[in-house]
Design a protein around this motif. Sequence first.
Motif, mmCIF file in Angstrom:
data_model
loop_
_atom_site.group_PDB
_atom_site.id
_atom_site.type_symbol
_atom_site.label_atom_id
_atom_site.label_comp_id
_atom_site.label_asym_id
_atom_site.label_seq_id
_atom_site.Cartn_x
_atom_site.Cartn_y
_atom_site.Cartn_z
ATOM 1 N N PRO A 1 0.821 -1.226 0.000
ATOM 2 C CA PRO A 1 0.000 0.000 0.000
ATOM 3 C C PRO A 1 0.851 1.270 0.000
ATOM 4 N N GLU A 2 1.934 1.268 0.784
ATOM 5 C CA GLU A 2 2.763 2.475 0.916
ATOM 6 C C GLU A 2 3.654 2.714 -0.296
ATOM 7 N N GLN A 3 3.560 1.820 -1.281
ATOM 8 C CA GLN A 3 4.371 2.010 -2.497
ATOM 9 C C GLN A 3 3.593 2.739 -3.603
ATOM 10 N N GLY A 4 2.541 3.459 -3.211
ATOM 11 C CA GLY A 4 1.861 4.318 -4.182
ATOM 12 C C GLY A 4 0.401 3.995 -4.458
ATOM 13 N N VAL A 5 -0.261 3.282 -3.545
ATOM 14 C CA VAL A 5 -1.691 3.004 -3.744
ATOM 15 C C VAL A 5 -2.529 4.150 -3.193
ATOM 16 N N ILE A 6 -3.507 4.603 -3.991
ATOM 17 C CA ILE A 6 -4.413 5.661 -3.558
ATOM 18 C C ILE A 6 -5.722 5.036 -3.067
ATOM 19 N N LYS A 7 -6.232 4.067 -3.814
ATOM 20 C CA LYS A 7 -7.508 3.433 -3.492
ATOM 21 C C LYS A 7 -7.487 1.990 -4.007
ATOM 22 N N SER A 8 -8.091 1.060 -3.274
ATOM 23 C CA SER A 8 -8.066 -0.345 -3.698
ATOM 24 C C SER A 8 -8.800 -0.552 -5.014
#
Lengths: 94, 152
Positions: free
Chosen positions: B77-84
């Motif tokens: 998630p912390e590698q560039g996810v904004i929304k699932s």
Amino acid sequence: MKIKKILCFCGSGLGTSFVMEMNVKKALKNLGIDDIEVEHSTIDDVMPGAADLFICGADLLPNALKAGMAIGLNNMVSVEEIQTKLKQIFEQEN
Amino acid sequence: MTERNRFIMGIEILSKDNVQILEEAKDWKEAIRICIKPLERHGFVEERYKEEIISNIESLGPYIVIGPYIALPHARPEQGVIKSQISITLFKKSIYFGKDEIPAKLFVSLAAKDNESHLDALANITEVLQNEEVVKEILKSKDVDTLYQYFH
């Protein structure tokens, strides 16, 4: 050693490892085993004592073997492969 | 209801906008960039997400290839996810990973915002992929509608 906890892991701990967890649970059910805890996580959590058995993709197996007993899978969506390999381990251990 | 608002197991996570069929890619890195493009275009991941996946694979090996012809590109998630969200890409010609040249055609790309919110959808997709016969059919999909209907 009685296996009580299995940890499935991959590089990120949220995709591949979860798919393996689902299929390990299915395989255990097929084998009639209901007293083993199964979790999924990242490679960072793989250390001696974190689980009695580690399961991962074949490419990460060397990392897993450093932490303890481990199974490497070629096909992570195949319940059959997981089941065969689990059965072998259980026969060795019991 | 528009396609963009479709739900899988209660989570709006796979829309037809994010399903694509392509002929081929130059190599696995280009394939990853192509697969993540719909997620980037629709604001589910940052630009760096695809490069993070590539660098994870470079350091850890092709852990994203989960079965014959099936890849699950994803990073943390912390590698560039904004929304699932999930996107699905089918390449007609195999893409090869690692020194063992493991082939993949169906790419189920995952953007997971946390450790939980995507699990129901991924469980659903895993159920589909467990059936080898169905996977054979999926790999033969000629158009996006056909490909999409296997997953929703």
